[in-house]
Design a protein around this motif. Structure first.
Motif, PDB file in Angstrom:
ATOM      1  N   PRO A   4      44.417  46.674  35.603  1.00 42.32           N
ATOM      2  CA  PRO A   4      43.454  46.030  36.581  1.00 42.32           C
ATOM      3  C   PRO A   4      42.370  45.145  35.873  1.00 42.32           C
ATOM      4  CG  PRO A   4      43.085  48.082  35.913  1.00 42.32           C
ATOM      5  CD  PRO A   4      44.125  47.924  35.358  1.00 42.32           C
ATOM      6  N   ASN A   5      41.782  44.314  36.449  1.00 44.17           N
ATOM      7  CA  ASN A   5      40.716  43.521  35.916  1.00 44.17           C
ATOM      8  C   ASN A   5      39.688  44.470  35.423  1.00 44.17           C
ATOM      9  OD1 ASN A   5      41.605  41.118  36.762  1.00 44.17           O
ATOM     10  ND2 ASN A   5      40.685  41.426  38.784  1.00 44.17           N
ATOM     11  N   LEU A   6      39.324  43.820  34.080  1.00 45.58           N
ATOM     12  CA  LEU A   6      38.460  44.780  33.202  1.00 45.58           C
ATOM     13  C   LEU A   6      36.934  44.529  33.332  1.00 45.58           C
ATOM     14  CD1 LEU A   6      40.245  44.467  29.577  1.00 45.58           C
ATOM     15  CD2 LEU A   6      40.370  46.473  31.411  1.00 45.58           C
ATOM     16  N   THR A   7      36.267  45.717  33.400  1.00 43.08           N
ATOM     17  CA  THR A   7      34.744  45.526  33.538  1.00 43.08           C
ATOM     18  C   THR A   7      34.387  44.950  32.333  1.00 43.08           C
ATOM     19  OG1 THR A   7      34.629  47.223  35.109  1.00 43.08           O
ATOM     20  CG2 THR A   7      32.557  46.989  33.738  1.00 43.08           C
ATOM     21  N   THR A   8      33.270  44.047  32.134  1.00 40.75           N
ATOM     22  CA  THR A   8      32.980  43.442  31.239  1.00 40.75           C
ATOM     23  C   THR A   8      31.225  43.460  30.942  1.00 40.75           C
ATOM     24  OG1 THR A   8      33.044  41.358  31.994  1.00 40.75           O
ATOM     25  CG2 THR A   8      34.980  42.061  30.816  1.00 40.75           C
ATOM     26  N   ASN A  45      24.244  41.610  31.715  1.00 39.76           N
ATOM     27  CA  ASN A  45      24.599  41.858  32.911  1.00 39.76           C
ATOM     28  C   ASN A  45      25.953  42.620  32.823  1.00 39.76           C
ATOM     29  OD1 ASN A  45      22.651  40.253  34.463  1.00 39.76           O
ATOM     30  ND2 ASN A  45      23.678  38.618  33.684  1.00 39.76           N
ATOM     31  N   LEU A  46      26.039  43.603  33.582  1.00 32.36           N
ATOM     32  CA  LEU A  46      27.422  44.262  33.497  1.00 32.36           C
ATOM     33  C   LEU A  46      28.111  43.836  34.780  1.00 32.36           C
ATOM     34  CD1 LEU A  46      29.085  46.848  32.662  1.00 32.36           C
ATOM     35  CD2 LEU A  46      28.061  47.943  34.334  1.00 32.36           C
ATOM     36  N   ILE A  47      29.504  43.229  34.415  1.00 32.25           N
ATOM     37  CA  ILE A  47      30.197  42.706  35.359  1.00 32.25           C
ATOM     38  C   ILE A  47      31.394  43.724  35.837  1.00 32.25           C
ATOM     39  CG2 ILE A  47      31.898  40.762  35.896  1.00 32.25           C
ATOM     40  CD1 ILE A  47      29.960  39.276  34.039  1.00 32.25           C
ATOM     41  N   VAL A  48      31.001  44.386  36.754  1.00 35.38           N
ATOM     42  CA  VAL A  48      31.947  45.681  37.326  1.00 35.38           C
ATOM     43  C   VAL A  48      33.177  45.141  38.031  1.00 35.38           C
ATOM     44  CG1 VAL A  48      32.298  47.838  38.576  1.00 35.38           C
ATOM     45  CG2 VAL A  48      29.957  47.137  37.404  1.00 35.38           C
TER      46      VAL A  48
END
Length: 55
Positions: A4-8, A45-48
């Motif tokens: 899945p797309n990773l949180t960064t 910023n957390l990109i969930v």
């Protein structure tokens, strides 16, 4: 592509670099103050994304 797309974490690299250089120059210009500990906080910023959700 990663699934899945990773949180960064989005970090403002340019601002971090400028701040570091500003404090380095200040320490070079004022060597007697160099022993003072400084803590600088720069907002990130957390990109969930999908990797943070249970599936």
């Amino acid at each position: 592509m990663i699934v899945p797309n990773l949180t960064t974490v989005d970090q403002p690299g340019e601002r971090i670099g400028r701040t570091a250089v500003d404090y380095l120059i200040d320490e070079i210009d004022h060597p007697n103050d160099a022993l003072i500990t400084k803590t600088i906080e720069i907002k990130t910023n957390l990109i969930v994304r999908d990797s943070s959700f249970k599936g």
